[in-house]
Write a protein that holds these residues in place. Structure first.
Motif, short mmCIF file in Angstrom:
data_model
loop_
_atom_site.label_atom_id
_atom_site.label_comp_id
_atom_site.label_asym_id
_atom_site.label_seq_id
_atom_site.Cartn_x
_atom_site.Cartn_y
_atom_site.Cartn_z
N SER A 171 0.81 -1.23 0.00
CA SER A 171 0.00 0.00 0.00
C SER A 171 0.84 1.27 0.00
CB SER A 171 -0.93 0.00 1.23
OG SER A 171 -1.76 -1.14 1.22
N ASN A 172 2.12 1.15 0.30
CA ASN A 172 3.02 2.30 0.21
C ASN A 172 3.46 2.43 -1.26
OD1 ASN A 172 3.37 3.05 3.18
ND2 ASN A 172 3.75 0.84 3.18
N ASP A 173 2.63 3.10 -2.02
CA ASP A 173 2.63 2.99 -3.48
C ASP A 173 3.12 4.26 -4.18
OD1 ASP A 173 0.50 4.58 -2.75
OD2 ASP A 173 -0.94 3.64 -4.11
N THR A 174 4.05 4.97 -3.59
CA THR A 174 4.53 6.22 -4.19
C THR A 174 4.97 6.01 -5.64
OG1 THR A 174 5.28 7.00 -2.02
CG2 THR A 174 6.20 8.10 -3.96
N VAL A 175 5.77 4.99 -5.88
CA VAL A 175 6.32 4.78 -7.22
C VAL A 175 5.26 4.32 -8.23
CG1 VAL A 175 7.91 3.35 -8.58
CG2 VAL A 175 8.71 4.48 -6.50
N PRO A 176 4.42 3.33 -7.93
CA PRO A 176 3.37 2.98 -8.91
C PRO A 176 2.49 4.18 -9.28
CG PRO A 176 3.57 1.22 -7.31
CD PRO A 176 4.45 2.34 -6.82
N ARG A 177 2.17 5.03 -8.32
CA ARG A 177 1.36 6.21 -8.64
C ARG A 177 2.15 7.19 -9.52
NH1 ARG A 177 0.71 9.20 -4.63
NH2 ARG A 177 1.66 8.02 -2.92
N TYR A 178 3.44 7.34 -9.21
CA TYR A 178 4.30 8.24 -9.99
C TYR A 178 4.44 7.75 -11.43
CZ TYR A 178 8.65 10.52 -11.50
OH TYR A 178 9.60 11.22 -12.19
N LEU A 179 4.60 6.46 -11.61
CA LEU A 179 4.74 5.91 -12.96
C LEU A 179 3.46 6.06 -13.76
CD1 LEU A 179 6.81 2.68 -12.17
CD2 LEU A 179 7.62 4.74 -13.34
N GLN A 180 2.35 6.13 -13.06
CA GLN A 180 1.06 6.25 -13.74
C GLN A 180 0.72 7.69 -14.11
OE1 GLN A 180 -2.33 4.77 -11.50
NE2 GLN A 180 -3.44 4.32 -13.37
N ASP A 181 0.98 8.63 -13.16
CA ASP A 181 0.53 10.01 -13.41
C ASP A 181 1.64 11.06 -13.42
OD1 ASP A 181 1.13 10.46 -10.72
OD2 ASP A 181 -0.94 10.25 -10.05
N GLY A 182 2.89 10.64 -13.15
CA GLY A 182 4.00 11.57 -13.21
C GLY A 182 4.13 12.50 -12.02
N ALA A 183 3.31 12.31 -10.99
CA ALA A 183 3.35 13.18 -9.81
C ALA A 183 4.00 12.43 -8.65
CB ALA A 183 1.95 13.62 -9.43
N TRP A 184 5.09 12.99 -8.11
CA TRP A 184 5.78 12.38 -6.97
C TRP A 184 5.13 12.91 -5.70
CZ3 TRP A 184 9.18 8.46 -6.74
CH2 TRP A 184 9.84 8.22 -5.53
N GLN A 185 4.25 12.10 -5.11
CA GLN A 185 3.49 12.54 -3.95
C GLN A 185 3.49 11.45 -2.87
OE1 GLN A 185 -0.31 13.47 -5.89
NE2 GLN A 185 0.19 15.65 -5.84
N PRO A 186 4.56 11.37 -2.08
CA PRO A 186 4.60 10.37 -1.00
C PRO A 186 3.50 10.63 0.03
CG PRO A 186 6.78 11.31 -1.42
CD PRO A 186 5.80 12.16 -2.15
N HIS A 187 2.85 9.56 0.42
CA HIS A 187 1.88 9.63 1.50
C HIS A 187 2.56 9.20 2.80
CE1 HIS A 187 -1.53 8.87 -1.65
NE2 HIS A 187 -1.07 10.10 -1.69
N LYS A 188 1.88 9.36 3.91
CA LYS A 188 2.39 8.87 5.18
C LYS A 188 2.53 7.35 5.09
CE LYS A 188 3.39 8.92 9.64
NZ LYS A 188 4.69 9.45 10.11
N THR A 189 3.67 6.83 5.54
CA THR A 189 3.90 5.38 5.49
C THR A 189 2.88 4.65 6.35
OG1 THR A 189 6.26 5.76 5.18
CG2 THR A 189 5.60 3.56 5.88
N VAL A 190 2.34 3.57 5.80
CA VAL A 190 1.41 2.75 6.56
C VAL A 190 2.04 1.39 6.83
CG1 VAL A 190 -0.63 3.91 5.64
CG2 VAL A 190 0.26 1.90 4.46
N ALA A 191 1.72 0.81 7.97
CA ALA A 191 2.26 -0.50 8.35
C ALA A 191 1.49 -1.60 7.64
CB ALA A 191 2.17 -0.68 9.86
N THR A 192 2.22 -2.56 7.07
CA THR A 192 1.61 -3.68 6.37
C THR A 192 2.26 -4.99 6.80
OG1 THR A 192 3.14 -3.82 4.50
CG2 THR A 192 1.38 -2.16 4.35
N MET A 193 1.72 -6.11 6.34
CA MET A 193 2.31 -7.41 6.65
C MET A 193 3.62 -7.62 5.89
SD MET A 193 -0.09 -10.12 4.54
CE MET A 193 -1.67 -9.34 4.88
N SER A 194 3.81 -6.86 4.81
CA SER A 194 5.08 -6.92 4.05
C SER A 194 5.95 -5.75 4.50
CB SER A 194 4.81 -6.86 2.54
OG SER A 194 3.97 -5.76 2.23
#
Length: 432
Positions: free
Chosen positions: A281-304
């Protein structure tokens, strides 16, 4: 070969200096001035792992390490296999967890430790005095164990590892917080990005860096990155023996050092068609590759949890190698999976007879979503499933036995100290 600072291009250093320094001015990453290119790829792929790896790494290091020294370093560092395991006719997993801490980071950490040990010895011989070093590193899970075990017991090297309190698995934590000696561990009240920010602030403090001989063993250190190139060649060597071409690599991605190493391998001539950057869910790069906007969100804890990174430090290297080679960023496809989809992917692997863990499961599912009929997919298995025993058992309903490496430390006390996500507090600790 020289390495230049991606932020301050006039800063150019040798491999030895890049390894000892870690980061350049203004927190800049070091990057090779040129990329070695191999025309005889088939001959290279026919070689054993160690012999091939020496040939791959020598052009980067030969000004500081001769071939005989490099052979000794690589033989010692890569003393375990990378195993390509078929999952189906179209997909295979490259198991990178057969090293001493059961994670892919053993390749890079052990190579770095051996190089740094050699450089410290050479400096001492040249100057008649030994300058102690402090390795300061942040971990979201597996880096900590790999670095701790690689450097444990090495004279004149102090290792300080920071990790986000309560956000890594207990067995991951036990593997690096129970050693003691020259290994010190700090539980930070924050997330991985907070830990990483503290490392970078430490490098910006020239007085601190000089006083304690500061270095970092994160994948920001170029030696770790170069070592990882070698197992991409090993993956393709094993795949070609099985008659597979048009290879797509799916990489579980957090700080993006692993993907960067794969791109370096392709730049050197390795026939990889394209890459998939698989995240949670920490998807900064997939979103960037899709729309060209580098917009990091607050890191969320996941099982990975090893991929719980919202501001990946190595992304500038990804863009730099693509620019150097004239590749479009579309060479990399970004895929992000939710927690629900991660669990489902883990179950799907188990149903076809393969016991895995969340990070590899994300990469496997990304292949399922993206692979075309004429392609062969390889996803990276970055950690042994037992390192995520509680998560895997709860999803699969199956008990996992502990390998010896984990069993040996499972009952040991954690030696960590608490630390606020505060640079003043960290600075005082490092100087104290």
């Amino acid at each position: 070969m020289k390495f230049y600072n991606l932020k301050e291009n006039d800063e150019r250093v040798s491999f030895a200096q890049a390894v000892k320094q870690g980061l350049g001015k203004n927190q800049g990453l070091f990057f090779p001035e040129t990329m070695p290119k191999f025309d005889n790829i088939d001959e290279l792929l026919a070689l054993p792992l160690v012999e091939r790896s020496v040939k791959i790494l020598l052009p980067f290091v030969e000004e500081d390490i001769n071939e005989k020294e490099l052979t000794e370093i690589v033989t010692d560092a890569f003393n375990f296999p990378a195993v390509l395991q078929p999952i189906s006719n179209e997909r295979a997993i490259l198991e990178l967890f057969h090293g001493p801490t059961l994670a892919f980071k053993d390749f890079g950490a052990r190579f770095m430790a051996k190089c740094l040990q050699a450089f410290v010895a050479k400096d001492a011989k040249a100057t008649g005095q030994t300058k102690p070093l402090t390795i300061l590193t942040a971990t979201s899970g597996d880096t900590g164990a790999a670095v701790a075990h690689a450097f444990h017991g090495i004279d004149n090297i102090r290792v300080v590892i920071m990790y986000p309190k309560g956000k890594i698995s207990l067995l991951q934590e036990k593997m690096f917080t129970t050693l003691g000696g020259n290994i010190e561990t700090l539980m930070v009240d924050g997330d991985f990005d907070d830990c990483q920010a503290l490392v970078k602030k430490s490098f910006d403090d020239n007085e601190l860096a000089t006083t304690i001989g500061l270095n970092s063993a994160n994948s920001i250190n170029i030696s770790r990155l170069l070592a990882q190139i070698c197992y991409y060649f090993e993956a393709v060597a094993q795949a070609k023996k099985a008659g597979n071409d048009d290879i797509v690599m799916s990489v579980p991605s957090g700080n993006f050092g692993n993907l960067t190493a794969g791109l370096f391998a392709k730049a050197m001539g390795l026939p990889i068609k394209r890459f998939i950057a698989a995240t949670n869910s920490n998807d900064t790069v997939p979103r960037y590759l899709q729309d060209g906007a580098w917009q990091p969100h607050k890191t969320v804890a996941t099982m990975s949890n090893a991929m719980d990174v919202s501001e990946p430090s190595n992304w500038p290297r990804v863009e730099a190698i693509c620019e150097q080679m004239g590749w479009p960023l579309s060479l990399v496809t970004g895929i992000a999976l939710s927690e629900h989809d991660t669990a489902a992917a883990l179950v799907q692997l188990y149903q076809v007879g393969y016991l895995s863990e969340p990070h590899a499961a994300i990469a496997a599912q990304a292949l399922t979503l993206e692979l075309t009929d004429d392609e062969t997919g390889i996803f990276l298995g970055t950690a042994h499933p037992a390192k995520f025993k509680d998560v895997v058992e709860s999803i699969l309903g199956q008990m996992i036995s502990l390998p010896k490496e984990l069993a040996d430390c499972a009952g040991e006390p954690i030696l960590s100290k608490d630390l606020a996500a505060d640079f003043t507090e960290l600075r005082a600790y490092l100087l104290g």
